[in-house]
Design an enzyme around this catalytic site. Structure first.
Site, PDB file in Angstrom:
ATOM      1  N   GLU A 288       0.807  -1.223   0.000  1.00 20.52           N
ATOM      2  CA  GLU A 288       0.000   0.000   0.000  1.00 20.52           C
ATOM      3  C   GLU A 288       0.840   1.273   0.000  1.00 20.52           C
ATOM      4  O   GLU A 288       1.699   1.468   0.863  1.00 20.52           O
ATOM      5  CB  GLU A 288      -0.943   0.014   1.208  1.00 20.52           C
ATOM      6  CG  GLU A 288      -1.861   1.220   1.231  1.00 20.52           C
ATOM      7  CD  GLU A 288      -3.000   1.101   2.236  1.00 20.52           C
ATOM      8  OE1 GLU A 288      -3.691   2.114   2.458  1.00 20.52           O
ATOM      9  OE2 GLU A 288      -3.190   0.010   2.803  1.00 20.52           O
TER      10      GLU A 288
ATOM     11  N   LYS B 219      -8.595  -1.277   1.090  1.00 19.32           N
ATOM     12  CA  LYS B 219      -9.638  -1.666   2.024  1.00 19.32           C
ATOM     13  C   LYS B 219     -10.457  -2.765   1.391  1.00 19.32           C
ATOM     14  O   LYS B 219     -10.972  -2.606   0.279  1.00 19.32           O
ATOM     15  CB  LYS B 219     -10.546  -0.480   2.365  1.00 19.32           C
ATOM     16  CG  LYS B 219     -10.070   0.353   3.521  1.00 19.32           C
ATOM     17  CD  LYS B 219     -10.174  -0.415   4.807  1.00 19.32           C
ATOM     18  CE  LYS B 219      -9.372   0.249   5.899  1.00 19.32           C
ATOM     19  NZ  LYS B 219      -9.108  -0.686   6.979  1.00 19.32           N
TER      20      LYS B 219
END
Length: 406
Positions: free
Chosen positions: A217, A233
């Site tokens: 990420e 997410k």
């Protein structure tokens, strides 16, 4: 961390009279691949809360004092100079990020040897560093959890209650585990950084501590006058059924969109007016044996934006705190029994005109006696406590197996 600690404390004097560390291949996430074997540490600054002051401003000033000027990230990057300073590793813990943002810091770091901020400046050496030899005698003991599955599930219920009261929309709960070890932890941490899908794979070490990162990420990237973030997410097992389930999940998509909106607001604080855009929404990508949903949010960098203000805007990362961010931090400080240590912070590379920091998910840390890992997930009104406990276990499974050498 016996071997690393002794190496970090043994200084050498080079032919130019400059004190240097023993030569090792630099494996910092984001460091230029073509430079890693010729980099040598030239300066270091570490910050802990007892030091006081503003760590974001001090980090920017320290970098400038060593030839890395990040006071206007909209300015075009200068040409790379192979004979001089190349760039610097930058690590900002979740606790430091919360302090920078003016939020609740939470429980103490379970690995006190770890700094909360570290800046390590690297210059080029004349000769390439030798490859590190594999270590023998590695042993990793049993993991001790910071909370039981029931305590974790109870914390999920507490977050749902807070959402029901209107305190928050989402909170990202994180648990911790530690295991004793013998031998040199760096090869294990390096294996972690080599996991498939680790966009920010690598290590960073200091006196008595080391961090290994396998993060997919992007917390924040600045290059060519643009700033972007790639929040992740939504997680499922990397099977055809898992991918279909993730794409069809209203709960996961709602959780994801909340964080995308939060990241849009964060970037708007450091962007030219009206330039924030969502380039990609809910793209499903693979990390090890998991599917994860990722979006890309970008903007044009505002004139005069410096590193300190950028860190204040994006730290700690919204995808590992919740929304609203400061309210979520208050709940995390009350619910998480152990500090986040090296996890859920930022680690990567900075150079003149360039910032590339990964969010330290899928991350482990070593102190002199134990390895530490963290994992969690975002809690919304639609969260099932048992499913959240299982998701955290799925995320930490590949990390623990890799550290053990399996």
């Amino acid at each position: 961390m016996r071997d690393t600690k002794s190496a970090e404390r043994t200084r050498q004097i080079g032919p130019d009279g400059v004190e240097t560390l023993p030569r090792v291949v630099v494996d910092v996430p984001g460091a230029p691949a073509g430079c890693r074997r010729t980099l040598v540490e030239s300066a270091r600054w570490e910050w802990r809360p007892a030091d006081g002051g503003d760590p974001a401003a001090t980090a920017q000033a320290f970098l400038a004092a060593h030839g890395l000027h990040l006071d206007d990230l909209a300015r075009p990057a200068p040409a790379h100079r192979p004979g001089g300073v190349c760039g610097a590793a930058l690590y900002v813990s979740a606790a430091a990020g919360a302090a920078i943002a003016g939020g609740a810091v939470g429980a103490p770091n379970p690995a006190p040897a770890l700094p909360e901020v570290a800046v390590v400046v690297y210059r080029h050496a004349a000769a390439a560093a030798p490859a590190r030899r594999p270590a023998a005698g590695w042993w990793l003991g049993t993991w001790a959890e910071s909370w039981t599955p029931r305590q974790h599930a109870d914390a999920v219920r507490a977050v749902r209650d807070a959402i029901g009261r209107g305190d928050v929309y989402q909170v990202n709960l994180v648990g911790h585990a530690a295991a004793p070890y013998t031998g040199d932890p760096l090869p294990a941490l390096a294996r972690l950084g080599a996991l498939p899908g680790a966009r920010y794979g690598g290590t960073l070490t200091g006196a008595g501590w080391a961090i290994g990162c396998a993060s997919p990420e992007t917390l924040v990237e600045v290059t060519g006058g643009r700033v972007l973030t790639r929040p992740i997410k939504g997680t499922r097992r990397a099977t055809a059924a898992g991918r279909a389930e993730l794409l069809a999940s209203a709960k996961e998509r709602a959780e994801h969109v909340m964080i995308v909106d939060l990241e849009r607001n964060d970037l708007a604080r450091v962007a030219r007016t009206g330039s924030v855009r969502v380039d990609e929404l809910f793209a499903v990508r693979r990390w090890c044996d998991l599917w994860q949903a990722e979006s890309t949010v970008s903007a044009a960098v505002a004139d005069g934006l410096g590193l300190a203000d950028l860190l204040r805007a994006v730290c700690p990362g919204g995808s590992v705190t919740g929304a609203p961010k400061l309210a979520a931090l208050e709940h995390l400080a009350a619910l998480e029994p152990v500090g986040r240590g090296a996890s859920m912070g930022a680690l990567g590379w900075v150079a003149a005109g360039r910032v590339d920091l990964g969010l330290t998910i899928r991350t482990a840390a070593a102190d002199a006696e134990r390895l530490h890992v963290w994992a969690g997930g975002g809690i919304t009104w639609g969260s099932d406590p048992d499913a959240e406990v299982a998701e955290a276990a799925a995320k930490t499974g590949p990390v623990r197996a890799t550290l053990a050498g399996r």
